[in-house]
Each structure stands twice: as structure tokens, then as C-alpha cells.
Design a protein around this motif. Structure first.
Motif, PDB file in Angstrom:
ATOM      1  N   LYS A  58       0.821  -1.218   0.000  1.00 39.47           N
ATOM      2  CA  LYS A  58       0.000   0.000   0.000  1.00 39.47           C
ATOM      3  C   LYS A  58       0.850   1.261   0.000  1.00 39.47           C
ATOM      4  CE  LYS A  58      -1.002  -0.199   4.962  1.00 39.47           C
ATOM      5  NZ  LYS A  58      -1.232   0.938   5.790  1.00 39.47           N
ATOM      6  N   GLY A  59       2.173   1.127   0.288  1.00 39.04           N
ATOM      7  CA  GLY A  59       3.091   2.255   0.152  1.00 39.04           C
ATOM      8  C   GLY A  59       3.070   3.248   1.288  1.00 39.04           C
ATOM      9  N   THR A  60       2.233   3.014   2.299  1.00 38.93           N
ATOM     10  CA  THR A  60       2.168   3.953   3.416  1.00 38.93           C
ATOM     11  C   THR A  60       2.332   3.222   4.731  1.00 38.93           C
ATOM     12  OG1 THR A  60      -0.231   3.698   3.514  1.00 38.93           O
ATOM     13  CG2 THR A  60       0.600   5.584   2.291  1.00 38.93           C
ATOM     14  N   LEU A  61       2.921   3.914   5.694  1.00 37.36           N
ATOM     15  CA  LEU A  61       2.967   3.411   7.058  1.00 37.36           C
ATOM     16  C   LEU A  61       2.087   4.351   7.884  1.00 37.36           C
ATOM     17  CD1 LEU A  61       4.441   1.238   8.856  1.00 37.36           C
ATOM     18  CD2 LEU A  61       5.933   3.109   9.554  1.00 37.36           C
ATOM     19  N   VAL A  62       0.946   3.837   8.347  1.00 39.58           N
ATOM     20  CA  VAL A  62       0.046   4.679   9.124  1.00 39.58           C
ATOM     21  C   VAL A  62       0.477   4.616  10.588  1.00 39.58           C
ATOM     22  CG1 VAL A  62      -2.334   5.185   9.726  1.00 39.58           C
ATOM     23  CG2 VAL A  62      -1.809   4.183   7.497  1.00 39.58           C
ATOM     24  N   ILE A  63       0.851   5.776  11.126  1.00 42.47           N
ATOM     25  CA  ILE A  63       1.451   5.848  12.453  1.00 42.47           C
ATOM     26  C   ILE A  63       0.446   6.436  13.442  1.00 42.47           C
ATOM     27  CG2 ILE A  63       3.337   6.858  13.777  1.00 42.47           C
ATOM     28  CD1 ILE A  63       4.817   6.982  10.971  1.00 42.47           C
ATOM     29  N   GLY A  64       0.122   5.661  14.454  1.00 42.54           N
ATOM     30  CA  GLY A  64      -0.837   6.118  15.464  1.00 42.54           C
ATOM     31  C   GLY A  64      -0.162   7.033  16.466  1.00 42.54           C
ATOM     32  N   ILE A  65      -0.696   8.241  16.623  1.00 37.65           N
ATOM     33  CA  ILE A  65      -0.084   9.220  17.532  1.00 37.65           C
ATOM     34  C   ILE A  65      -1.145   9.942  18.348  1.00 37.65           C
ATOM     35  CG2 ILE A  65       1.912   9.687  16.058  1.00 37.65           C
ATOM     36  CD1 ILE A  65       0.400  12.248  15.167  1.00 37.65           C
ATOM     37  N   THR A  66      -0.716  10.592  19.412  1.00 39.33           N
ATOM     38  CA  THR A  66      -1.526  11.627  20.047  1.00 39.33           C
ATOM     39  C   THR A  66      -0.696  12.903  19.944  1.00 39.33           C
ATOM     40  OG1 THR A  66      -0.569  11.219  22.227  1.00 39.33           O
ATOM     41  CG2 THR A  66      -2.597  10.037  21.686  1.00 39.33           C
ATOM     42  N   ASN A  67      -1.385  14.030  20.055  1.00 40.24           N
ATOM     43  CA  ASN A  67      -0.725  15.316  19.851  1.00 40.24           C
ATOM     44  C   ASN A  67      -0.027  15.749  21.139  1.00 40.24           C
ATOM     45  OD1 ASN A  67      -0.122  18.005  19.462  1.00 40.24           O
ATOM     46  ND2 ASN A  67      -2.037  18.478  18.410  1.00 40.24           N
ATOM     47  N   PHE A  68       1.304  15.600  21.222  1.00 39.70           N
ATOM     48  CA  PHE A  68       2.008  16.196  22.353  1.00 39.70           C
ATOM     49  C   PHE A  68       3.455  16.518  22.004  1.00 39.70           C
ATOM     50  CE2 PHE A  68       3.337  11.842  23.381  1.00 39.70           C
ATOM     51  CZ  PHE A  68       4.562  12.001  24.008  1.00 39.70           C
ATOM     52  N   ALA A  69       3.904  17.668  22.500  1.00 37.81           N
ATOM     53  CA  ALA A  69       5.294  18.079  22.294  1.00 37.81           C
ATOM     54  C   ALA A  69       6.155  17.381  23.336  1.00 37.81           C
ATOM     55  CB  ALA A  69       5.403  19.594  22.440  1.00 37.81           C
ATOM     56  N   PRO A  70       7.402  17.040  23.020  1.00 36.87           N
ATOM     57  CA  PRO A  70       8.116  17.338  21.780  1.00 36.87           C
ATOM     58  C   PRO A  70       8.064  16.195  20.749  1.00 36.87           C
ATOM     59  CG  PRO A  70       9.650  16.512  23.418  1.00 36.87           C
ATOM     60  CD  PRO A  70       8.270  16.403  24.005  1.00 36.87           C
ATOM     61  N   MET A  71       7.205  15.210  20.954  1.00 36.48           N
ATOM     62  CA  MET A  71       7.229  14.039  20.084  1.00 36.48           C
ATOM     63  C   MET A  71       6.451  14.254  18.785  1.00 36.48           C
ATOM     64  SD  MET A  71       9.270  12.628  21.903  1.00 36.48           S
ATOM     65  CE  MET A  71       9.768  10.941  21.886  1.00 36.48           C
ATOM     66  N   ASN A  72       5.154  14.455  18.898  1.00 35.45           N
ATOM     67  CA  ASN A  72       4.344  14.733  17.711  1.00 35.45           C
ATOM     68  C   ASN A  72       3.419  15.908  18.016  1.00 35.45           C
ATOM     69  OD1 ASN A  72       4.439  11.477  18.027  1.00 35.45           O
ATOM     70  ND2 ASN A  72       4.669  12.025  15.880  1.00 35.45           N
TER      71      ASN A  72
END
Lengths: 270, 215
Positions: free
Chosen positions: A38-52
Motif C-alpha cells: 500500500k506504500g504507506t505506514l500509518v502511524i498512530g499518535i496523540t498530539n504532544f510536544a516534543p514528540m508529535n
């Protein structure tokens, strides 16, 4: 007549349910082939600094964001960042709505049952954060035993609270993302928050959260961050190789320096 | 973060909310009519199947249905949902079609039998009777309950947040975290109020337009 129909409907439901359970056994061994296709790596994140987190233009930045993009570039994949509810991260992973959890994801034994971890790449602690005006009141774990403590549901912070003899007596407020803990604090609905030290460092005492402080006299569990893939996946080995390569050529250190967390970075060359 | 940025982010969330709202309405209104016909069908298995589905969908929380539609394909059939928006739209369409179907059924069954008989005497076919005699009266009668559902739908779109669809509530919560202020939530409330205000005026207008017709 009515009874017969009710019985028939129930029978159908039972058959459907049993078929569903039988087909539930998935094969993850070809995970790498699956994402390559599929050509994509779907990365599960939550919104927090300084990571994502997002910059002013709404673009994802942060240490884990750039790290993931660098790894994906090496693997010839496109990194797609998907915000998730941290509580349901394992379900998202299993149902393939995301391909990995890569968001300051703490390694522990309980999680190893559901997730395949890569090498650990960063060290972290759990920090206790309080309002500056309460800093003199909460100086030890014991002083927090009757407090209201906010932590992200399903996080390492909750594990730390449950594993501590004093904190487990406190009232736990489970929120859906780490940044919600900070809101709980400034709105006064919680007395203290337990969260990742790496994250607390980048928020507390600055800007909108200026009147919060980290209680430095409290030491909670030492822990490490790694990337989580589906159980039995072959993707973690591929990513391990790339991680070591990026460490050795200095890319990883460069990204860490950009976000001021190079002291937390682990040595991956060994 | 200034006011403009907050509003821009809320507007993006609101666009998703509107899209979900429109997609749901466009698909669930006709689908509801089909389910209503099935529920009134003379063929027993169809009638029972349709009524069972309506019972299940109306009897369980929409939030649960969204979670099931989103996770089950990947967990059980190893066929992951590509798009969160798609999952949420499917769940909403099915849910709202079932509610609409009961409203339609109530409307259609409220038309006196004598009208069908009169139509037959005049030599009309059942299709003609339905479309030329019954339907307009039904539309007029179901307008108030439909407007109720439509307004509920506007607010129900916020449930999409449970599987991280970036709709209005999600954006306002993000803004709330970014600014450490409660104001974005109030702004989002204004969006909902304004939207529903426009819908209320629209339905008032439609009801007035239909008033000429004493059904």
C-alpha cells in the motif's frame, strides 16, 4: 409463529458470531509486504510536544515525527500520521487502522503481550506536575495520597500510579490524551498530573502553562520508549536495522538536538 | 495562537461536520423510505428482518455502532477500514435511515384507507395513488418530526470524534489544549447554534409553503 421467528433470528445471530470468531485469527508475518504494497505506514499518535505536535501551519513536527519520516524514507514508505485515542491504541493496531504506535510509547511487559516492540530509543521517567501555588503542599508521594491525580488512560503514567503504594490511594482522573492532564491542572479539576518527563519538560512553566511546575523531589519509574508493531509482525526487525543506521550516521542525534532532548537519547550502536 | 488561527482551525472542523451532515442526509432520507416499505411489506420475512434491524439500530447507542463499523472489518475480516470518515458516514446513514423509516411509516399509515379505496374506484394504480395522492400529505405530516431528527443529526456529528475524525468538537478540543483556554469550546457552540438556527428557519419556511395543502 412469532416464537419461531425469534428462535430463527437468534440462531442466525449465533452462527454469525461463531463464524466471526473463527475468522479472527490473522496472519501478521507478512506485515512488511502488506505496508510495502500500500506504500504507506500509518502511524498512530496523540498530539504532544516534543514528540508529535503541529506547527503554526498545521504541519506535524516533533522528534518522533521527523524520526518516523526518516525511517519511512529509508524503507521507501510514506509516513501517514493518524491521531488516535490512546486508550484504544492496541485495537487500532490489531484492526489495521494504524500500522504502528510511535508516540513516546513506553515499553512494559503488559504491552508486550499485544505489541511487538523495536529497540528502545529514548529514556523517560514519569513526572509529577502540580500548580506552582501547590508546590509546597505536594513534595512527596505520600503527600499526594488523598489528591486528585490526572493521567492519560492506558498510559505508562496510569501504570506508575497503580504501582505506587501512595498514589494508588489517590483519586485517579483518566483523560484521553496527555495534554488533557495539563488542562485538568490549570482548571483546578485535578491537583496533580502524572505524565512523561520528556513531555512535561517541553510544556511546563512556559506560555499558557507558566504557572505549573514539575515536582523534582519525586522520582517515579524509569522507562524507555520504543515503537510498537502488531504482534508477530516482521516490520519491527526492518525498522530496527534502519534505526541503528540512522543512529550511527548521526541523523537521530541531529533530530534530538533540534528538540532539545539529546540527553534522553539511548545508544543504539550496541 | 491568535483568534484568526483558532477560527481557521474551527472552520476546518466545521467543514468536516457539514460534510458528514450532508452525506448522512442525502443517503439516509431515501434509504429510510426503502426500510419503511420493507417494514410495511406484506411478505413476512422481509417485514420481520426490517423491523429487527430497526430495533437493533434504534436500540443501541450510535457511539457503539460507530466503533463496531470502524473496528470490526479489520479485527474480524482482516480488511481494515481505509477511511475513518467512510466508517462514520456508514454508521450515521444506517442509524438515521432507521429513525427516518419509522417516521415515514407513521406518516404513511396515518393516511386513511378510504383514500386508497377512492383511488382504486377512480381507476388509479397503487403506484399512482402513492405518488399522486398519499406522498404529499405524508411529506407535510412528517415535516415536524423530520426537522427534529435533522437538528439532532447536527449535534450527533460530534460522536465522530470517538474514532478521531477531525470534526468541530475535536478541533475545538485541540484548540482548547493549544491555548489552555475554554473559549474555543464556546466558539464551537456558536457554530452549532448558527447552523441549527438556519435549519430552523428553513424548516419553518418549508412548513409554511406546505400550508396551502390541507391534508
Amino acid at each position: 409463529m412469532k416464537k419461531k421467528i425469534v428462535v430463527a433470528v437468534l440462531a442466525v445471530l449465533i452462527i454469525v458470531a461463531s463464524v466471526l470468531t473463527l475468522t479472527a485469527c490473522n496472519n501478521n508475518k507478512k506485515d512488511f509486504e502488506y505496508v510495502t504494497k500500500k506504500g504507506t505506514l500509518v502511524i498512530g499518535i496523540t498530539n504532544f510536544a516534543p514528540m508529535n505536535y503541529k506547527d503554526d501551519n498545521g504541519k506535524w513536527i516533533g522528534f518522533d515525527t521527523e524520526f518516523a519520516e526518516a525511517v519511512c524514507a529509508e524503507l521507501g514508505l510514506k509516513a501517514v500520521f493518524q491521531e488516535i485515542d490512546w486508550d484504544t491504541k492496541e485495537v487500532e493496531l490489531k484492526s489495521k487502522t494504524i500500522d504502528c504506535i510511535w508516540n513516546g510509547f513506553t515499553v512494559n511487559d503488559e504491552r508486550k503481550e499485544n505489541v511487538d516492540f523495536t529497540k528502545s530509543y529514548m529514556m523517560n521517567e514519569q513526572a509529577v506536575v502540580v500548580k506552582a501555588s501547590n508546590a509546597s503542599k505536594y513534595t512527596s508521594l505520600e503527600s499526594l495520597k488523598s489528591a486528585k491525580i490526572a493521567a492519560e488512560g492506558g498510559s505508562a503514567g496510569v501504570d506508575a500510579i497503580k504501582g505506587d503504594e501512595y498514589l494508588k490511594q489517590a483519586k485517579l482522573i483518566s483523560v484521553s490524551a496527555q495534554t488533557d492532564c495539563l488542562l485538568e491542572l490549570i482548571s483546578g479539576t485535578s491537583d496533580a498530573a502524572v505524565m512523561d518527563y520528556v513531555m512535561a519538560m517541553s510544556y511546563v512553566g512556559k506560555g499558557d502553562y507558566a504557572d505549573l511546575v514539575i515536582v523534582e523531589s519525586i522520582d517515579l519509574a524509569y522507562e524507555e520508549y520504543a515503537i510498537g508493531f502488531r504482534k508477530g509482525s516482521n516490520l519491527d526487525e526492518k525498522v530496527n536495522e534502519v534505526m541503528v543506521k540512522l543512529y550511527k550516521d548521526g541523523t537521530l542525534l541531529e533530530i534530538a538536538q533540534k528538540y532539545d532532548i539529546e540527553v534522553q537519547l539511548l545508544d543504539l550502536s550496541k | 495562537m491568535d483568534f484568526g488561527q483558532i477560527m481557521l482551525s474551527l472552520a476546518q472542523g466545521f467543514a468536516t461536520t457539514c460534510l458528514l451532515f450532508i452525506l448522512t442526509l442525502i443517503m439516509s432520507l431515501p434509504l429510510g423510505l426503502i426500510i419503511a416499505f420493507c417494514s410495511m411489506s406484506k411478505i413476512k420475512p422481509i417485514r420481520w428482518l426490517s423491523r429487527t434491524i430497526v430495533w437493533i439500530v434504534r436500540g443501541s447507542p450510535l457511539m457503539l455502532q460507530i466503533i463496531i463499523v470502524f473496528y470490526v472489518p479489520g479485527l474480524v475480516f482482516n480488511y481494515p477500514m481505509e477511511s475513518r470518515m467512510f466508517a462514520v458516514t456508514v454508521a450515521f446513514v444506517i442509524n438515521y435511515a432507521c429513525y427516518f423509516s419509522e417516521i415515514y411509516r407513521g406518516g404513511i399509515e396515518s393516511i386513511p384507507k378510504g383514500q386508497y379505496e377512492a383511488g382504486k374506484v377512480l381507476g388509479m394504480t397503487s403506484t399512482q395513488i402513492f405518488f399522486k395522492v398519499v406522498l404529499l400529505q405524508v411529506i407535510k405530516r412528517i415535516m415536524p418530526p423530520v426537522s427534529n431528527e435533522v437538528i439532532t443529526l447536527v449535534k450527533d456529528t460530534s460522536l465522530a470524534r470517538i474514532i478521531s475524525v477531525g470534526e468541530l468538537i475535536k478541533s475545538s478540543q485541540d484548540m482548547m489544549k493549544a491555548t489552555a483556554s475554554i473559549l474555543p469550546l464556546f466558539y464551537s457552540g456558536i457554530f452549532y447554534l448558527a447552523f441549527n438556527g438556519i435549519l430552523t428557519l428553513l424548516f419553518n419556511y418549508i412548513e409554511k409553503k406546505l400550508n396551502y395543502y390541507q391534508g
